[in-house]
Scaffold this active site. Structure first.
Site, mmCIF file in Angstrom:
data_model
loop_
_atom_site.group_PDB
_atom_site.id
_atom_site.type_symbol
_atom_site.label_atom_id
_atom_site.label_comp_id
_atom_site.label_asym_id
_atom_site.label_seq_id
_atom_site.Cartn_x
_atom_site.Cartn_y
_atom_site.Cartn_z
ATOM 1 N NE ARG A 150 93.079 7.766 47.197
ATOM 2 C CZ ARG A 150 92.842 6.496 47.562
ATOM 3 N NH1 ARG A 150 92.141 5.690 46.791
ATOM 4 N NH2 ARG A 150 93.304 6.031 48.710
ATOM 5 C CE LYS A 218 87.836 6.418 47.232
ATOM 6 N NZ LYS A 218 87.369 5.028 47.343
ATOM 7 C CB CYS A 443 92.474 -7.166 47.827
ATOM 8 S SG CYS A 443 92.128 -5.990 49.151
ATOM 9 C CB CYS A 482 87.040 -6.801 53.477
ATOM 10 S SG CYS A 482 87.598 -5.174 52.942
ATOM 11 C CB CYS A 486 86.520 -1.760 46.706
ATOM 12 S SG CYS A 486 87.759 -1.397 47.967
HETATM 13 FE FE1 SRM Z 1 89.053 0.347 47.380
HETATM 14 C C1 SRM Z 1 91.393 -0.228 49.687
HETATM 15 C C2 SRM Z 1 90.505 -1.831 45.356
HETATM 16 C C3 SRM Z 1 87.115 1.495 44.897
HETATM 17 C C4 SRM Z 1 86.952 1.793 49.706
HETATM 18 N N1 SRM Z 1 90.712 -0.763 47.549
HETATM 19 C C5 SRM Z 1 91.561 -0.824 48.600
HETATM 20 C C6 SRM Z 1 92.813 -1.633 48.242
HETATM 21 C C7 SRM Z 1 93.838 -0.710 47.727
HETATM 22 C C8 SRM Z 1 93.353 -2.554 49.340
HETATM 23 C C9 SRM Z 1 94.404 -2.032 50.276
HETATM 24 O O1 SRM Z 1 94.247 -0.942 50.853
HETATM 25 O O2 SRM Z 1 95.387 -2.756 50.468
HETATM 26 C C10 SRM Z 1 92.222 -2.524 47.111
HETATM 27 C C11 SRM Z 1 93.216 -3.047 46.099
HETATM 28 C C12 SRM Z 1 92.793 -4.411 45.623
HETATM 29 C C13 SRM Z 1 93.530 -4.887 44.465
HETATM 30 O O3 SRM Z 1 94.173 -5.956 44.574
HETATM 31 O O4 SRM Z 1 93.475 -4.274 43.414
HETATM 32 C C14 SRM Z 1 91.096 -1.653 46.614
HETATM 33 N N2 SRM Z 1 88.947 -0.003 45.476
HETATM 34 C C15 SRM Z 1 89.562 -1.019 44.830
HETATM 35 C C16 SRM Z 1 89.043 -1.171 43.412
HETATM 36 C C17 SRM Z 1 90.110 -1.622 42.420
HETATM 37 C C18 SRM Z 1 87.867 -2.153 43.441
HETATM 38 C C19 SRM Z 1 87.398 -2.656 42.109
HETATM 39 O O5 SRM Z 1 87.274 -3.870 42.033
HETATM 40 O O6 SRM Z 1 87.148 -1.880 41.195
HETATM 41 C C20 SRM Z 1 88.495 0.237 43.195
HETATM 42 C C21 SRM Z 1 89.515 1.174 42.642
HETATM 43 C C22 SRM Z 1 88.980 2.544 42.537
HETATM 44 C C23 SRM Z 1 89.833 3.520 41.826
HETATM 45 O O7 SRM Z 1 89.991 3.361 40.620
HETATM 46 O O8 SRM Z 1 90.289 4.481 42.456
HETATM 47 C C24 SRM Z 1 88.151 0.637 44.624
HETATM 48 N N3 SRM Z 1 87.402 1.527 47.315
HETATM 49 C C25 SRM Z 1 86.694 1.789 46.180
HETATM 50 C C26 SRM Z 1 85.421 2.344 46.508
HETATM 51 C C27 SRM Z 1 84.329 2.711 45.526
HETATM 52 C C28 SRM Z 1 84.391 4.138 45.094
HETATM 53 O O9 SRM Z 1 85.336 4.860 45.451
HETATM 54 O O10 SRM Z 1 83.498 4.548 44.391
HETATM 55 C C29 SRM Z 1 85.359 2.423 47.889
HETATM 56 C C30 SRM Z 1 84.148 2.867 48.726
HETATM 57 C C31 SRM Z 1 83.941 4.319 48.726
HETATM 58 C C32 SRM Z 1 84.712 4.946 49.835
HETATM 59 O O11 SRM Z 1 85.903 5.218 49.653
HETATM 60 O O12 SRM Z 1 84.133 5.148 50.903
HETATM 61 C C33 SRM Z 1 86.612 1.910 48.380
HETATM 62 N N4 SRM Z 1 89.177 0.777 49.395
HETATM 63 C C34 SRM Z 1 88.174 1.319 50.160
HETATM 64 C C35 SRM Z 1 88.597 1.321 51.543
HETATM 65 C C36 SRM Z 1 87.761 1.839 52.739
HETATM 66 C C37 SRM Z 1 87.967 3.284 52.890
HETATM 67 C C38 SRM Z 1 87.238 3.905 54.037
HETATM 68 O O13 SRM Z 1 87.721 4.941 54.489
HETATM 69 O O14 SRM Z 1 86.199 3.466 54.446
HETATM 70 C C39 SRM Z 1 89.885 0.747 51.562
HETATM 71 C C40 SRM Z 1 90.768 0.503 52.793
HETATM 72 C C41 SRM Z 1 91.462 1.728 53.255
HETATM 73 O O15 SRM Z 1 91.439 2.790 52.651
HETATM 74 O O16 SRM Z 1 92.081 1.618 54.327
HETATM 75 C C42 SRM Z 1 90.205 0.400 50.220
HETATM 76 FE FE1 SF4 Z 2 89.933 -5.492 49.008
HETATM 77 FE FE2 SF4 Z 2 88.324 -3.423 48.699
HETATM 78 FE FE3 SF4 Z 2 87.441 -5.810 48.177
HETATM 79 FE FE4 SF4 Z 2 87.957 -5.132 50.693
HETATM 80 S S1 SF4 Z 2 86.368 -4.305 49.425
HETATM 81 S S2 SF4 Z 2 88.447 -7.050 49.666
HETATM 82 S S3 SF4 Z 2 89.693 -3.732 50.371
HETATM 83 S S4 SF4 Z 2 89.109 -4.778 47.076
#
Ligand code: SRM
Ligand code: SF4
Length: 572
Positions: A150, A218, A443, A482, A486
């Site tokens: 990513r 990542k 989300c 949740c 994120c």
């Molecule tokens: Fe995230 C999934 C938003 C950073 C762990 N994340 C999602 C999704 C796409 C929901 C979905 O799968 O349907 C969310 C979209 C919400 C929306 O409406 O926009 C979402 N993640 C975000 C963002 C926008 C949060 C924010 O408010 O800034 C961040 C976008 C990052 C980017 O620009 O790429 C975001 N997500 C993160 C982080 C933080 C980081 O990477 O530093 C994490 C935790 C670190 C990690 O990956 O362990 C993170 N997101 C997840 C996960 C859990 C992944 C796992 O394997 O544990 C999911 C769910 C999944 O992948 O199944 C997820």
């Molecule tokens: Fe959605 Fe990520 Fe927030 Fe969970 S932590 S509610 S997946 S944006």
């Protein structure tokens, strides 16, 4: 290449593996789905593939029940995420994103926790045009989501601009180096002609192969003493080692990640562990070989256990290190000493090198919009029109107006003042150190509010902070809707994880510098209980803390929670 002694977990491949295998390198039937006129949505299989192109199909959850009652399909719309290594955008790119958000999105931009733009509310019919305009601005959305590497993060660093220039260059090159090679994106969105007779063989993706990775991957680069990118939360974290003002290389940390599932102890957040050091020119090779280890030994059966952190914990750190060195054909050097102070941003004007100035703006929850009494989006648009430096999106959802020359500083300062853009200094330090994920209404995985609720909750917590004279005390607070994490919840000194509407699990005890995970303190509590718990804890902290003691350390020293010493004891 594959080591016969090491094994990937057995079990039938998950459905996503089938989708990838049948997709012809991420094409599937996406091109056709996007043209299909009856539904505003796309099929589940295509939606899985869509992620690799930087987008998710969502529906407006505020409208879900009403539309169901009216027997309408959900209010489908797409979220679009830009690949923006190191979070750097030019003023022209800012203006394009702003215009697209107004024209094709929901009128707002989200600055994400991985330093990029997200746009919400893009309708299917506008997707191609939006991606084409993003592309024309020299940005793209390739691999912003999906089972690939990513957006590569790096410290936006207004303090040491010359180191930033170098580290940023590595983030950008790494991001490009690790991009998928399939032309699917260019064909589907940019109308690139498919070259007749192109063999769709394994050579298309020399590193990823036809199945890509078992899960997302990542990478982030931190520049001590700032751990703003939470280097230990990354699958691969690089810690820049600077000696005598020069970047001499990177410590390599592997196996971090934040997500887990409520009630499932086989899932847990984990911190990356440092395994060695390499010189800057070696990081491409190191990253590539680590990715191929995850490709070969990651869990392709159970997606909940498929992240690299589980591969590392299952095989053992030393085994993974040995396998890495085997694949590299050389050994890592011993890790160099480093020291982190904090994982937040530092606000306001800072003078960097060569007479350039940088202004870090506080953007609550990363949401750029025009609020009724705060014209943030308009103010930033006016700045982008005259700014000749760059913008840097931070890992804490804030924004740096960077590289402002001394001559232009007054012009930018005047606009900052005119629009009341805030460096957050009039807020409590707690609010300045807050982060919330998107959660509701877009989300699909959110169990509770986060971005829309944390500011409201903070108004009430701020009152407690003030009662206890803690206004300038830096404490990190993070909320997610949740347990996916994120907003890197498990690294907030105070953390809230959504359980159900209005209910959160409360976590305490993470380290202020991002080097220790938190521990659950209370389960499934609502606002009243949250406030009464914090009233007691913050009052004790005000009275009983030791000199310079951070809140996360205080709650451990005083026995409020046990320290989490490793992700594997996060739930204990
Ligand atoms: Fe995230 C999934 C938003 C950073 C762990 N994340 C999602 C999704 C796409 C929901 C979905 O799968 O349907 C969310 C979209 C919400 C929306 O409406 O926009 C979402 N993640 C975000 C963002 C926008 C949060 C924010 O408010 O800034 C961040 C976008 C990052 C980017 O620009 O790429 C975001 N997500 C993160 C982080 C933080 C980081 O990477 O530093 C994490 C935790 C670190 C990690 O990956 O362990 C993170 N997101 C997840 C996960 C859990 C992944 C796992 O394997 O544990 C999911 C769910 C999944 O992948 O199944 C997820
Ligand atoms: Fe959605 Fe990520 Fe927030 Fe969970 S932590 S509610 S997946 S944006």
């Amino acid at each position: 290449m594959v080591n016969p002694i090491l094994k990937a977990p057995e079990g039938p491949p998950s459905d996503v593996e089938r989708i990838k295998r049948e997709s012809n390198y991420l094409r599937g039937t996406l091109a056709e789905s996007m043209l299909e006129p009856i539904s505003a949505g796309i099929s589940d299989d295509d939606n899985r593939l869509m992620k690799f192109h930087g987008s998710y199909l969502q529906d407006d959850r505020d409208l879900r029940n009403e539309r169901q009652k009216q027997k309408l399909e959900p209010a489908y719309q797409f979220m679009l995420r830009v690949r923006l290594p190191g979070g750097v955008a030019t003023p022209d790119q800012w203006l394009v994103m702003d215009e697209l958000a107004q024209k094709n999105g929901n009128g707002t931009l989200k600055l994400t926790t991985r330093m990029t733009f997200q746009m919400h509310g893009v309708l299917k019919w506008n997707m191609k045009n939006t991606i084409q305009q993003i592309h024309a601005s020299l940005l793209d959305t390739i691999a912003a989501c999906g089972d690939v590497n990513r957006n590569v993060m790096c410290n936006p660093n207004p303090y040491q601009s010359e180191i930033h220039t170098e580290v940023y260059e590595y983030a950008k090159l790494l991001s490009d180096y690790l991009l998928p090679r399939t032309r699917a994106y260019h064909e589907i969105w940019l109308d690139e002609e498919k070259v007749a007779g192109t063999p769709e063989t394994e050579e298309v993706e020399p590193m990823y192969g036809p199945l890509y990775l078992p899960r997302k991957f990542k990478i982030g680069i931190a520049v001590p003493p700032s751990n703003d990118i939470d280097v230990f939360s990354q699958d691969l974290g690089l810690i820049a080692i600077v000696e005598d003002g020069k970047l001499i290389g990177f410590n390599i940390a592997i196996g971090g990640g934040m997500g887990f599932s409520h009630g499932d102890k086989a899932t847990y957040p984990q911190l990356a562990k440092v395994i060695g050091f390499c010189t800057p020119d070696k990081i491409y090779d190191v990253a590539e070989k680590i990715i191929t280890i995850q490709r070969d030994y990651g869990n392709r059966s159970e997606r909940k256990n498929a992240r690299f952190k589980y591969t590392v914990d299952r095989l053992g750190l030393e085994t993974v290190k040995a396998e890495l060195e085997n694949r590299l054909g050389w050994s890592l050097d011993e890790a160099k000493p480093y020291h982190f102070d904090h994982n937040g941003d530092r606000y306001g004007w800072v003078e960097g090198v060569k007479g350039k100035w940088h202004f870090t703006l506080f953007v609550e929850g990363g949401r750029v919009t025009d609020f009724e009494d705060y014209k943030l989006m308009t103010g930033l648009r006016e700045i982008a029109k005259v700014h000749t430096g760059d913008f840097r999106l931070t890992a804490n959802q804030n924004l740096i107006i960077a590289n402002v020359s001394s001559e232009e500083k007054k012009k930018i300062s005047d606009l900052i003042e005119q629009y009341g853009l805030t460096d957050g200094k009039h807020h409590t330090a707690l609010r300045r150190n807050s982060m919330a994920c998107v959660a509701l209404p877009t989300c699909g995985l959110a169990m509770a509010e986060a971005e829309r609720y944390l500011p409201v909750l903070l108004d009430k917590i701020d009152a407690i902070i003030d009662e206890n004279g803690l206004r300038n005390e830096e404490i990190t607070i993070r909320m997610t809707g949740c347990p996916n994490g994120c907003a890197r919840h498990a690294l907030g000194e105070i953390g809230f994880i959504g359980k159900a509407v209005g209910k959160y699990n409360m976590y305490l005890g993470a380290a202020f510098d991002g080097s220790r995970l938190s521990k659950m303190y209370r389960e499934n509590i609502g606002e009243e209980e949250i406030l009464s718990e914090l009233r007691v804890l913050l009052s004790r902290y005000a009275k009983e803390r030791e000199e310079g003691e951070h809140f996360g350390d205080f709650v451990i020293r005083t026995g409020v929670v046990k320290a989490t010493t490793d992700g594997t004891n996060f739930h204990d």
